[in-house]
Design an enzyme around this catalytic site. Structure first.
Site, PDB file in Angstrom:
ATOM      1  N   LYS A 120      26.509  41.263  41.261  1.00 40.41           N
ATOM      2  CA  LYS A 120      27.565  40.414  40.729  1.00 40.41           C
ATOM      3  C   LYS A 120      27.518  39.104  41.509  1.00 40.41           C
ATOM      4  CE  LYS A 120      32.379  39.376  40.548  1.00 40.41           C
ATOM      5  NZ  LYS A 120      33.729  39.648  41.060  1.00 40.41           N
ATOM      6  N   GLY A 181      43.003  37.484  41.824  1.00 41.06           N
ATOM      7  CA  GLY A 181      44.175  37.991  42.537  1.00 41.06           C
ATOM      8  C   GLY A 181      45.509  37.513  42.015  1.00 41.06           C
ATOM      9  N   GLY A 208      42.080  38.577  37.482  1.00 42.82           N
ATOM     10  CA  GLY A 208      43.350  38.167  36.910  1.00 42.82           C
ATOM     11  C   GLY A 208      44.135  39.241  36.194  1.00 42.82           C
ATOM     12  N   ASN A 229      40.150  44.567  40.800  1.00 47.48           N
ATOM     13  CA  ASN A 229      40.302  45.075  42.158  1.00 47.48           C
ATOM     14  C   ASN A 229      41.766  45.041  42.578  1.00 47.48           C
ATOM     15  OD1 ASN A 229      38.672  44.325  45.370  1.00 47.48           O
ATOM     16  ND2 ASN A 229      40.214  45.817  44.861  1.00 47.48           N
ATOM     17  N   THR A 230      42.311  43.832  42.723  1.00 46.85           N
ATOM     18  CA  THR A 230      43.661  43.683  43.270  1.00 46.85           C
ATOM     19  C   THR A 230      44.709  44.417  42.445  1.00 46.85           C
ATOM     20  OG1 THR A 230      43.013  41.501  44.087  1.00 46.85           O
ATOM     21  CG2 THR A 230      45.357  42.010  44.093  1.00 46.85           C
TER      22      THR A 230
END
Length: 276
Positions: A120, A181, A208, A229-230
């Site tokens: 990535k 994030g 996002g 992720n977040t």
């Protein structure tokens, strides 16, 4: 309380088939993946929670920021010690790089450390917004593709950049839903749909997504997958949120395949009026 992560003992493919004809497979760089959800490894309160959440998500592709983790797999406190490559497909990423040269260097480091050729690619252009530097990303992509990497390139939701990354040989293009994030969800669905309609490589929306409804809405645009992720790691209960994201991605894909009803500016009765 434990969270059910098994779809009642059925695979994601079986769940999809239950709701209509079988979907086309999710293939990136010649490799087929069972789940259209890709998850990251940062920001979890501890490694145990990270592994439990990843398993609850149903993913089989997990990203690892090579610039931010200890690449020594023998260290128990390190992330890589807890991620068995026989269980998860580990996708190195160049998060935290601000120049093409830096991204290229960390990609090479990842490969030397034993990661596979999938990557990535992320090159940030602005420290405040964390928006990508598309010119540097394109420059790095060309170099890394020439070196045999299978590049999945993170970019903004710009069609022209997406087409150029595809022309450069990237195996997937990863437009953002909103800034990294932020949790703002999909801000520009039209542009994301345009990218999907014009590009032949898989389109994976990255960054996002904040909650399950965001993931579902994103998948309803017809994209091939979502990376997050977040949204999972920063949830009050990451394991439960991971399971919600798993279901939302599947639901959004099924809804896209089903085809939504047309929108109208007037009401239309659900039942037709009786004759006479």
């Amino acid at each position: 309380m434990s969270v059910d992560t098994s779809y009642g003992g059925r695979s994601e493919e079986a769940v999809m088939s239950t709701h209509g004809s079988a979907d086309t497979p999710f293939v990136v760089g010649g490799r087929e993946f069972d789940s259209r959800l890709i998850v990251g490894t940062g920001k979890y309160p501890d490694n145990e929670t990270m592994v439990r959440a990843i398993r609850a998500s149903g993913t089989d592709m997990v990203t690892v920021a090579v610039r931010r983790v200890d690449l020594d797999r023998t260290r128990e406190e390190g992330i890589l010690h807890h991620l068995d490559p026989r269980e998860f497909f580990l996708l190195a990423n160049t998060a935290g790089c601000y120049t093409a040269e830096d991204a290229i260097r960390y990609a090479r480091l990842a490969r030397a450390a034993g990661f596979n050729e999938w990557l990535k690619l992320e090159v940030i252009g602005d420290e405040t917004t964390l928006l990508p530097d598309t010119q540097a990303t394109l420059e790095a992509a060309r170099v890394l593709v020439a070196e045999g990497f299978k590049v999945m390139a993170y970019t903004n939701e710009d069609l022209i950049t997406a087409l150029r990354l595809e022309d450069a040989g990237c195996v997937a293009v990863m437009p953002l839903a909103s800034p990294i994030g932020s949790g703002l969800g999909l801000l520009n669905p039209y542009y994301v749909r345009a990218i999907k309609e014009r590009c032949d490589v898989p389109i994976v929306v990255d960054a996002g997504v904040g909650t399950a409804s965001d993931a579902c809405l994103t998948m309803e645009q017809g994209v091939d997958g979502v990376l997050m992720n977040t949204a999972i790691a920063a949830a009050r209960d990451p394991v439960r949120m991971a399971a919600a994201m798993r279901d939302a991605v599947v639901a959004g894909r099924i809804a896209y395949l089903a085809g939504r009803m047309p929108t109208r500016e007037v009401a239309v009765p659900s039942s037709p009026p009786l004759p006479g």
